[in-house]
Design a protein around this motif. Structure first.
Motif, short mmCIF file in Angstrom:
data_model
loop_
_atom_site.label_atom_id
_atom_site.label_comp_id
_atom_site.label_asym_id
_atom_site.label_seq_id
_atom_site.Cartn_x
_atom_site.Cartn_y
_atom_site.Cartn_z
N LYS A 198 177.22 5.42 48.13
CA LYS A 198 178.16 4.42 48.64
C LYS A 198 178.27 4.48 50.15
N LYS A 199 178.40 5.68 50.71
CA LYS A 199 178.53 5.83 52.15
C LYS A 199 177.16 5.88 52.80
N LYS A 200 177.05 5.22 53.95
CA LYS A 200 175.81 5.29 54.71
C LYS A 200 175.92 6.42 55.71
N LYS A 201 174.95 7.29 55.71
CA LYS A 201 174.95 8.40 56.66
C LYS A 201 173.99 8.08 57.78
N LEU A 202 174.27 8.62 58.95
CA LEU A 202 173.36 8.47 60.07
C LEU A 202 172.11 9.28 59.79
N LYS A 203 170.97 8.70 60.16
CA LYS A 203 169.73 9.43 59.96
C LYS A 203 169.61 10.51 61.03
N VAL A 204 169.44 11.72 60.58
CA VAL A 204 169.28 12.84 61.48
C VAL A 204 167.93 13.47 61.18
N LYS A 205 167.15 13.67 62.22
CA LYS A 205 165.85 14.28 62.01
C LYS A 205 166.08 15.72 61.61
N ARG A 206 165.55 16.09 60.46
CA ARG A 206 165.78 17.44 59.97
C ARG A 206 164.87 18.43 60.70
N ALA A 207 165.43 19.58 60.93
CA ALA A 207 164.68 20.62 61.63
C ALA A 207 163.73 21.28 60.65
N SER A 208 162.56 21.62 61.12
CA SER A 208 161.57 22.28 60.27
C SER A 208 161.85 23.78 60.27
N THR A 209 162.79 24.17 59.45
CA THR A 209 163.10 25.59 59.35
C THR A 209 162.35 26.16 58.18
N GLY A 210 161.88 27.37 58.33
CA GLY A 210 161.15 28.00 57.25
C GLY A 210 159.73 27.45 57.16
N GLY A 211 159.19 27.50 55.98
CA GLY A 211 157.82 27.05 55.80
C GLY A 211 157.70 26.26 54.53
N GLY A 212 156.54 26.27 53.98
CA GLY A 212 156.32 25.63 52.70
C GLY A 212 156.03 24.14 52.80
N LEU A 213 156.30 23.46 51.71
CA LEU A 213 155.94 22.06 51.59
C LEU A 213 156.71 21.16 52.55
N ARG A 214 157.97 21.45 52.80
CA ARG A 214 158.76 20.63 53.72
C ARG A 214 158.15 20.66 55.12
N LYS A 215 157.73 21.84 55.57
CA LYS A 215 157.12 21.98 56.89
C LYS A 215 155.79 21.20 56.92
N TRP A 216 155.02 21.30 55.83
CA TRP A 216 153.73 20.63 55.75
C TRP A 216 153.89 19.11 55.87
N VAL A 217 154.91 18.57 55.23
CA VAL A 217 155.15 17.12 55.27
C VAL A 217 155.58 16.68 56.67
N ASP A 218 156.37 17.53 57.36
CA ASP A 218 156.90 17.17 58.67
C ASP A 218 155.88 17.30 59.80
N GLU A 219 154.79 18.03 59.60
CA GLU A 219 153.80 18.21 60.67
C GLU A 219 153.06 16.90 60.94
N PRO A 227 146.77 20.00 61.34
CA PRO A 227 147.99 19.75 62.10
C PRO A 227 147.67 19.70 63.60
N LEU A 228 148.41 18.90 64.34
CA LEU A 228 148.18 18.73 65.77
C LEU A 228 148.22 20.06 66.52
#
Length: 142
Positions: A46-67, A101-102
Protein backbone atom coordinates in the motif's frame (compact mmCIF):
# COMPACT_ATOMS: atom_id res chain seq x y z
CA UNK A 1 19.62 -25.49 1.31
CA UNK A 2 15.87 -25.65 0.77
CA UNK A 3 14.43 -27.41 -2.25
CA UNK A 4 12.38 -25.42 -4.73
CA UNK A 5 8.68 -26.20 -4.98
CA UNK A 6 7.28 -27.66 -8.21
CA UNK A 7 5.18 -24.53 -8.80
CA UNK A 8 8.28 -22.30 -8.64
CA UNK A 9 10.31 -24.53 -10.96
CA UNK A 10 7.48 -24.66 -13.52
CA UNK A 11 7.06 -20.86 -13.43
CA UNK A 12 10.82 -20.32 -13.90
CA UNK A 13 10.94 -22.75 -16.85
CA UNK A 14 8.10 -20.83 -18.54
CA UNK A 15 9.66 -17.43 -17.92
CA UNK A 16 13.36 -18.10 -18.71
CA UNK A 17 14.95 -19.61 -21.82
CA UNK A 18 17.80 -21.18 -19.86
CA UNK A 19 16.96 -23.29 -16.82
CA UNK A 20 18.66 -23.86 -14.44
CA UNK A 21 20.35 -20.48 -14.09
CA UNK A 22 20.96 -18.11 -11.20
CA UNK A 23 18.21 -15.70 -12.25
CA UNK A 24 15.71 -18.49 -12.89
CA UNK A 25 16.41 -20.05 -9.49
CA UNK A 26 16.01 -16.68 -7.74
CA UNK A 27 12.65 -16.26 -9.50
CA UNK A 28 11.57 -19.82 -8.58
CA UNK A 29 12.55 -19.22 -4.97
CA UNK A 30 10.52 -15.99 -4.89
CA UNK A 31 7.49 -17.83 -6.33
CA UNK A 32 7.82 -20.60 -3.73
CA UNK A 33 8.04 -18.11 -0.86
CA UNK A 34 5.04 -16.15 -2.16
CA UNK A 35 6.90 -12.90 -2.89
CA UNK A 36 6.11 -13.07 -6.62
CA UNK A 37 3.02 -14.32 -8.42
CA UNK A 38 3.84 -16.84 -11.18
CA UNK A 39 2.49 -14.45 -13.83
CA UNK A 40 5.53 -12.26 -13.27
CA UNK A 41 3.89 -9.36 -11.44
CA UNK A 42 5.34 -8.49 -8.06
CA UNK A 43 3.17 -7.95 -5.01
CA UNK A 44 2.67 -4.29 -4.35
CA UNK A 45 2.38 -2.78 -0.91
CA UNK A 46 0.00 0.00 0.00
CA UNK A 47 2.74 2.47 0.93
CA UNK A 48 5.27 3.56 -1.65
CA UNK A 49 8.81 3.56 -0.37
CA UNK A 50 11.64 5.61 -1.77
CA UNK A 51 14.05 3.56 -3.82
CA UNK A 52 17.32 3.27 -2.00
CA UNK A 53 20.29 1.65 -3.65
CA UNK A 54 21.16 -1.27 -1.44
CA UNK A 55 24.70 -1.65 -0.28
CA UNK A 56 26.55 -4.75 -1.38
CA UNK A 57 27.35 -6.13 2.03
CA UNK A 58 28.66 -9.62 2.34
CA UNK A 59 28.91 -11.87 -0.66
CA UNK A 60 26.97 -14.48 -2.48
CA UNK A 61 24.24 -14.16 -5.04
CA UNK A 62 23.14 -10.64 -4.05
CA UNK A 63 26.67 -9.31 -4.63
CA UNK A 64 26.87 -11.18 -7.95
CA UNK A 65 23.64 -9.58 -9.19
CA UNK A 66 24.75 -6.08 -8.12
CA UNK A 67 28.14 -6.21 -9.89
CA UNK A 68 28.58 -4.54 -13.28
CA UNK A 69 29.46 -7.26 -15.80
CA UNK A 70 31.44 -6.37 -18.93
CA UNK A 71 32.64 -8.19 -22.05
CA UNK A 72 36.46 -8.29 -22.05
CA UNK A 73 36.44 -9.69 -25.59
CA UNK A 74 35.06 -6.43 -27.02
CA UNK A 75 36.96 -3.48 -25.50
CA UNK A 76 36.19 0.04 -26.68
CA UNK A 77 38.90 2.31 -28.08
CA UNK A 78 38.83 4.58 -25.03
CA UNK A 79 39.81 1.72 -22.69
CA UNK A 80 36.29 1.04 -21.40
CA UNK A 81 34.28 -2.13 -21.98
CA UNK A 82 30.94 -2.94 -23.58
CA UNK A 83 28.26 -4.31 -21.27
CA UNK A 84 28.02 -8.09 -21.14
CA UNK A 85 25.73 -10.02 -23.48
CA UNK A 86 24.35 -9.50 -26.95
CA UNK A 87 20.84 -9.07 -28.30
CA UNK A 88 20.75 -11.90 -30.81
CA UNK A 89 23.23 -14.41 -32.12
CA UNK A 90 21.81 -14.28 -35.64
CA UNK A 91 21.44 -10.51 -36.07
CA UNK A 92 24.84 -9.46 -34.73
CA UNK A 93 28.42 -9.95 -35.85
CA UNK A 94 29.73 -9.82 -32.27
CA UNK A 95 31.61 -12.93 -31.27
CA UNK A 96 30.72 -14.93 -28.16
CA UNK A 97 31.28 -12.71 -25.09
CA UNK A 98 33.63 -13.49 -22.20
CA UNK A 99 32.03 -11.70 -19.27
CA UNK A 100 33.69 -10.76 -15.99
CA UNK A 101 32.91 -8.17 -13.30
CA UNK A 102 34.29 -4.71 -14.13
CA UNK A 103 36.58 -4.74 -11.07
CA UNK A 104 38.20 -8.00 -12.19
CA UNK A 105 38.54 -6.76 -15.78
CA UNK A 106 40.46 -3.71 -14.56
CA UNK A 107 42.85 -5.88 -12.52
CA UNK A 108 43.63 -8.25 -15.42
CA UNK A 109 46.63 -7.76 -17.71
CA UNK A 110 46.18 -7.62 -21.48
CA UNK A 111 47.65 -11.13 -21.91
CA UNK A 112 45.29 -12.55 -19.26
CA UNK A 113 42.30 -11.04 -21.06
CA UNK A 114 43.32 -12.36 -24.49
CA UNK A 115 44.02 -15.82 -23.02
CA UNK A 116 40.61 -15.97 -21.31
CA UNK A 117 38.76 -14.82 -24.44
CA UNK A 118 40.70 -17.26 -26.63
CA UNK A 119 39.88 -20.22 -24.33
CA UNK A 120 36.20 -19.21 -24.16
CA UNK A 121 35.79 -18.96 -27.93
CA UNK A 122 37.67 -22.25 -28.52
CA UNK A 123 34.94 -24.21 -26.68
CA UNK A 124 31.62 -25.15 -28.28
CA UNK A 125 29.03 -22.65 -27.02
CA UNK A 126 25.41 -23.25 -26.13
CA UNK A 127 25.63 -27.04 -25.92
CA UNK A 128 22.11 -28.36 -25.18
CA UNK A 129 20.86 -24.79 -24.63
CA UNK A 130 23.20 -24.03 -21.74
CA UNK A 131 26.08 -21.54 -21.73
CA UNK A 132 29.61 -22.94 -21.57
CA UNK A 133 31.69 -22.04 -18.52
CA UNK A 134 35.42 -21.44 -18.93
CA UNK A 135 37.65 -20.37 -16.04
CA UNK A 136 38.92 -16.81 -16.32
CA UNK A 137 42.43 -17.64 -15.14
CA UNK A 138 44.32 -20.67 -16.38
CA UNK A 139 45.70 -22.97 -13.71
CA UNK A 140 49.45 -22.63 -13.21
CA UNK A 141 51.31 -25.87 -13.83
CA UNK A 142 54.21 -26.55 -11.52
Amino acid sequence: MAKLCAKGKAAAKRKFDVYPSAYANMYASAVCSGKVKPGGKKKTKKKKKLKVKRASTGGGLRKWVDEKWVDIGAPKKNGKYQPCGRKSTKKTKRKYPKCVPLAKAQRMSKSQKTSAVKRKRAKAQGVSGKPTFVKTFKKKTA
